[in-house]
Write a protein that holds these residues in place. Structure first.
Motif, PDB file in Angstrom:
ATOM      1  N   ILE A 280      43.215  92.451  -5.814  1.00  0.00           N
ATOM      2  CA  ILE A 280      44.123  92.596  -4.665  1.00  0.00           C
ATOM      3  C   ILE A 280      44.150  94.054  -4.216  1.00  0.00           C
ATOM      4  O   ILE A 280      44.124  94.340  -3.017  1.00  0.00           O
ATOM      5  CB  ILE A 280      45.542  92.082  -5.028  1.00  0.00           C
ATOM      6  N   LYS A 281      44.158  94.937  -5.176  1.00  0.00           N
ATOM      7  CA  LYS A 281      44.181  96.372  -4.835  1.00  0.00           C
ATOM      8  C   LYS A 281      42.900  96.816  -4.124  1.00  0.00           C
ATOM      9  O   LYS A 281      42.876  97.854  -3.468  1.00  0.00           O
ATOM     10  CB  LYS A 281      44.476  97.210  -6.084  1.00  0.00           C
ATOM     11  N   GLU A 282      41.847  96.031  -4.276  1.00  0.00           N
ATOM     12  CA  GLU A 282      40.590  96.313  -3.546  1.00  0.00           C
ATOM     13  C   GLU A 282      40.530  95.550  -2.220  1.00  0.00           C
ATOM     14  O   GLU A 282      39.497  95.574  -1.544  1.00  0.00           O
ATOM     15  CB  GLU A 282      39.383  95.918  -4.416  1.00  0.00           C
ATOM     16  N   GLY A 283      41.614  94.835  -1.871  1.00  0.00           N
ATOM     17  CA  GLY A 283      41.633  94.130  -0.583  1.00  0.00           C
ATOM     18  C   GLY A 283      40.875  92.811  -0.599  1.00  0.00           C
ATOM     19  O   GLY A 283      40.053  92.527   0.273  1.00  0.00           O
ATOM     20  N   VAL A 284      41.173  91.980  -1.581  1.00  0.00           N
ATOM     21  CA  VAL A 284      40.476  90.703  -1.736  1.00  0.00           C
ATOM     22  C   VAL A 284      40.825  89.738  -0.598  1.00  0.00           C
ATOM     23  O   VAL A 284      41.859  89.891   0.068  1.00  0.00           O
ATOM     24  CB  VAL A 284      40.841  90.087  -3.121  1.00  0.00           C
ATOM     25  N   ARG A 285      39.954  88.750  -0.405  1.00  0.00           N
ATOM     26  CA  ARG A 285      40.203  87.706   0.583  1.00  0.00           C
ATOM     27  C   ARG A 285      40.668  86.435  -0.147  1.00  0.00           C
ATOM     28  O   ARG A 285      39.964  85.939  -1.028  1.00  0.00           O
ATOM     29  CB  ARG A 285      38.879  87.429   1.291  1.00  0.00           C
ATOM     30  N   PHE A 286      41.848  85.940   0.248  1.00  0.00           N
ATOM     31  CA  PHE A 286      42.330  84.665  -0.302  1.00  0.00           C
ATOM     32  C   PHE A 286      41.765  83.520   0.530  1.00  0.00           C
ATOM     33  O   PHE A 286      41.723  83.599   1.757  1.00  0.00           O
ATOM     34  CB  PHE A 286      43.864  84.597  -0.253  1.00  0.00           C
ATOM     35  N   ILE A 287      41.315  82.473  -0.159  1.00  0.00           N
ATOM     36  CA  ILE A 287      40.828  81.269   0.525  1.00  0.00           C
ATOM     37  C   ILE A 287      41.664  80.096   0.031  1.00  0.00           C
ATOM     38  O   ILE A 287      41.723  79.854  -1.188  1.00  0.00           O
ATOM     39  CB  ILE A 287      39.347  80.972   0.182  1.00  0.00           C
ATOM     40  N   THR A 288      42.295  79.370   0.922  1.00  0.00           N
ATOM     41  CA  THR A 288      43.080  78.198   0.526  1.00  0.00           C
ATOM     42  C   THR A 288      42.357  76.928   0.976  1.00  0.00           C
ATOM     43  O   THR A 288      41.473  76.975   1.830  1.00  0.00           O
ATOM     44  CB  THR A 288      44.480  78.218   1.160  1.00  0.00           C
ATOM     45  N   ASP A 289      42.776  75.810   0.400  1.00  0.00           N
ATOM     46  CA  ASP A 289      42.160  74.534   0.797  1.00  0.00           C
ATOM     47  C   ASP A 289      43.037  73.739   1.763  1.00  0.00           C
ATOM     48  O   ASP A 289      42.688  72.617   2.119  1.00  0.00           O
ATOM     49  CB  ASP A 289      41.806  73.689  -0.440  1.00  0.00           C
ATOM     50  N   THR A 290      44.164  74.327   2.164  1.00  0.00           N
ATOM     51  CA  THR A 290      44.978  73.694   3.217  1.00  0.00           C
ATOM     52  C   THR A 290      45.591  74.782   4.087  1.00  0.00           C
ATOM     53  O   THR A 290      45.868  75.893   3.612  1.00  0.00           O
ATOM     54  CB  THR A 290      46.164  72.874   2.651  1.00  0.00           C
ATOM     55  N   ASN A 291      45.825  74.419   5.349  1.00  0.00           N
ATOM     56  CA  ASN A 291      46.526  75.358   6.220  1.00  0.00           C
ATOM     57  C   ASN A 291      47.967  75.528   5.780  1.00  0.00           C
ATOM     58  O   ASN A 291      48.575  76.573   6.014  1.00  0.00           O
ATOM     59  CB  ASN A 291      46.435  74.889   7.674  1.00  0.00           C
ATOM     60  N   MET A 292      48.505  74.497   5.126  1.00  0.00           N
ATOM     61  CA  MET A 292      49.866  74.596   4.599  1.00  0.00           C
ATOM     62  C   MET A 292      49.923  75.682   3.514  1.00  0.00           C
ATOM     63  O   MET A 292      50.845  76.497   3.488  1.00  0.00           O
ATOM     64  CB  MET A 292      50.265  73.242   4.025  1.00  0.00           C
ATOM     65  N   GLY A 293      48.942  75.671   2.628  1.00  0.00           N
ATOM     66  CA  GLY A 293      48.879  76.713   1.606  1.00  0.00           C
ATOM     67  C   GLY A 293      48.743  78.087   2.240  1.00  0.00           C
ATOM     68  O   GLY A 293      49.447  79.032   1.884  1.00  0.00           O
ATOM     69  N   LYS A 294      47.868  78.163   3.229  1.00  0.00           N
ATOM     70  CA  LYS A 294      47.659  79.439   3.930  1.00  0.00           C
ATOM     71  C   LYS A 294      48.963  79.954   4.527  1.00  0.00           C
ATOM     72  O   LYS A 294      49.296  81.130   4.407  1.00  0.00           O
ATOM     73  CB  LYS A 294      46.597  79.243   5.031  1.00  0.00           C
ATOM     74  N   SER A 295      49.715  79.053   5.164  1.00  0.00           N
ATOM     75  CA  SER A 295      50.927  79.505   5.841  1.00  0.00           C
ATOM     76  C   SER A 295      52.031  79.862   4.855  1.00  0.00           C
ATOM     77  O   SER A 295      53.020  80.487   5.228  1.00  0.00           O
ATOM     78  CB  SER A 295      51.395  78.474   6.863  1.00  0.00           C
ATOM     79  N   GLY A 296      51.858  79.489   3.587  1.00  0.00           N
ATOM     80  CA  GLY A 296      52.850  79.846   2.573  1.00  0.00           C
ATOM     81  C   GLY A 296      52.610  81.210   1.942  1.00  0.00           C
ATOM     82  O   GLY A 296      53.478  81.724   1.225  1.00  0.00           O
ATOM     83  N   VAL A 297      51.452  81.796   2.210  1.00  0.00           N
ATOM     84  CA  VAL A 297      51.168  83.117   1.631  1.00  0.00           C
ATOM     85  C   VAL A 297      51.842  84.174   2.504  1.00  0.00           C
ATOM     86  O   VAL A 297      51.681  84.179   3.722  1.00  0.00           O
ATOM     87  CB  VAL A 297      49.643  83.366   1.536  1.00  0.00           C
ATOM     88  N   ASN A 298      52.609  85.049   1.876  1.00  0.00           N
ATOM     89  CA  ASN A 298      53.441  86.013   2.593  1.00  0.00           C
ATOM     90  C   ASN A 298      52.597  87.013   3.389  1.00  0.00           C
ATOM     91  O   ASN A 298      51.854  87.811   2.816  1.00  0.00           O
ATOM     92  CB  ASN A 298      54.338  86.739   1.581  1.00  0.00           C
ATOM     93  N   ARG A 299      52.745  86.952   4.710  1.00  0.00           N
ATOM     94  CA  ARG A 299      51.951  87.786   5.615  1.00  0.00           C
ATOM     95  C   ARG A 299      52.196  89.283   5.400  1.00  0.00           C
ATOM     96  O   ARG A 299      51.250  90.081   5.373  1.00  0.00           O
ATOM     97  CB  ARG A 299      52.275  87.454   7.074  1.00  0.00           C
ATOM     98  N   ALA A 300      53.465  89.657   5.264  1.00  0.00           N
ATOM     99  CA  ALA A 300      53.799  91.077   5.111  1.00  0.00           C
ATOM    100  C   ALA A 300      53.188  91.618   3.817  1.00  0.00           C
ATOM    101  O   ALA A 300      52.648  92.736   3.802  1.00  0.00           O
ATOM    102  CB  ALA A 300      55.317  91.246   5.098  1.00  0.00           C
ATOM    103  N   ALA A 301      53.251  90.823   2.761  1.00  0.00           N
ATOM    104  CA  ALA A 301      52.693  91.253   1.472  1.00  0.00           C
ATOM    105  C   ALA A 301      51.174  91.394   1.565  1.00  0.00           C
ATOM    106  O   ALA A 301      50.599  92.355   1.046  1.00  0.00           O
ATOM    107  CB  ALA A 301      53.073  90.264   0.382  1.00  0.00           C
TER     108      ALA A 301
END
Lengths: 211, 211
Positions: free
Chosen positions: A69-90
């Motif tokens: 994460i400290k290197e700026g990793v890319r998260f990949i989810t398998d649902t848009n619902m999961g994606k929308s649950g990841v905190n944007r500000a964080a």
């Protein structure tokens, strides 16, 4: 007797109070300090203490994920619902991004052509794109099985696999496949339970430790 | 012993097979036929059979909700995650819409001004907009408490309240408040458990019966 009187807690203190209650109810139970915040956030998200037992961490999965994460990793989810649950500000504070390819037209076409699921085709697409990724699978066991195969084939080396799909068909098995990987960091909710909310909660628990 | 061999199920049959397993495992348990599809879809979403006991339906809540859907009701969720879990194609086929006001700037301002939560202010906004609504609250008990007050004040007459927030602070109590309403159709997950995924699953179970 069911509680009916509202507890007076200021809006900004609700989460803190929730974690206090979780800690109280865990009682004498000792959690690995490295994994504690992830476990507690999943319980916070689900009100389900089963996760204190079912969440399985590969050795130093949390520390490895935090480094990614400290290197700026890319998260990949398998649902848009999961994606929308990841905190944007964080995500933004950590210089990370989150993607879900499930609704992409090329993924739908590939799934149809290959007679597979879109979830599976979306993992394939992520592998083709390359780069450092954390996969958060909260829904589709087929996505997790495909991840396992891509790792075995040497086409993918994820920084972390969050394997928490939920359900009844091949869910348990797909998680056992990830648990069998010797060199891939993972956080897996053993058994049938999980979900996009659980996947997002784990992403957030990791991100919050890096801010 | 943990199953490790994958079950051969075609992608298009996974959901059907899941519902078969749920029906098998419910065994002799008799569900109210009107509520059965909602209960099974929530179990499908969570792999948690507790919902067979905890989901409480007001009289003919499902039939009333279906009638509202056929008139093109507006769904209001308390999280964008819940919103993104409601099936877009099903909404469109039914002529329905889904909104979440949580991230709206005016909601953030109102919450700050009034010292309340954004969830609470977002319910207020929905009440001001008027029209026929189904509220699907999967996260914030404060939203549910505010809905209760708005209904009591006569400012709101929802077609259905889906009350399934999850957590530890005022969650149980907020649900009991909704359960006490005599003239409001509701579907409530009694106790601490619930979630945005559960809220979306209930919306979808209702929509799928109207296509």
């Amino acid at each position: 007797m069911i509680k009916t009187e509202l507890e007076r807690v200021l809006p900004g203190d609700i989460e803190k109070r929730s974690f206090e209650i979780i800690t109280e109810e865990l009682g004498d139970r000792v959690l690995d300090p490295e994994n504690e915040l992830v476990i507690k956030r999943v319980i916070h998200t689900t009100a389900d203490f089963d996760y204190a037992d079912s969440l399985i961490f590969s050795e130093h999965a949390v520390e490895l994920a935090k480094a990614a994460i400290k290197e700026g990793v890319r998260f990949i989810t398998d649902t848009n619902m999961g994606k929308s649950g990841v905190n944007r500000a964080a995500l933004q504070k950590c210089g990370c991004t989150v993607d879900c390819f499930m609704a992409d037209e090329d993924v739908a076409e590939a799934a149809k052509r290959l007679g597979t699921t879109r979830a599976c085709a979306s993992m394939e697409k992520a592998a083709d794109l390359g780069g450092d990724c954390i996969f958060a699978v909260g829904n589709a066991p087929t996505a997790l099985v495909r991840l396992y195969e891509l790792i075995k084939e040497g086409r993918l080396k994820p920084k972390l696999v969050i394997g928490v799909p939920v359900g009844f068909v091949n869910v348990v098995q797909s998680k056992e496949m990830i648990l069998s990987l010797p060199d891939t960091p993972f956080i897996v909710a053993r058994g049938r339970k999980g979900g996009s909310n659980v996947a997002a909660a784990i992403c957030n628990a990791l991100l919050y430790q890096c801010i």
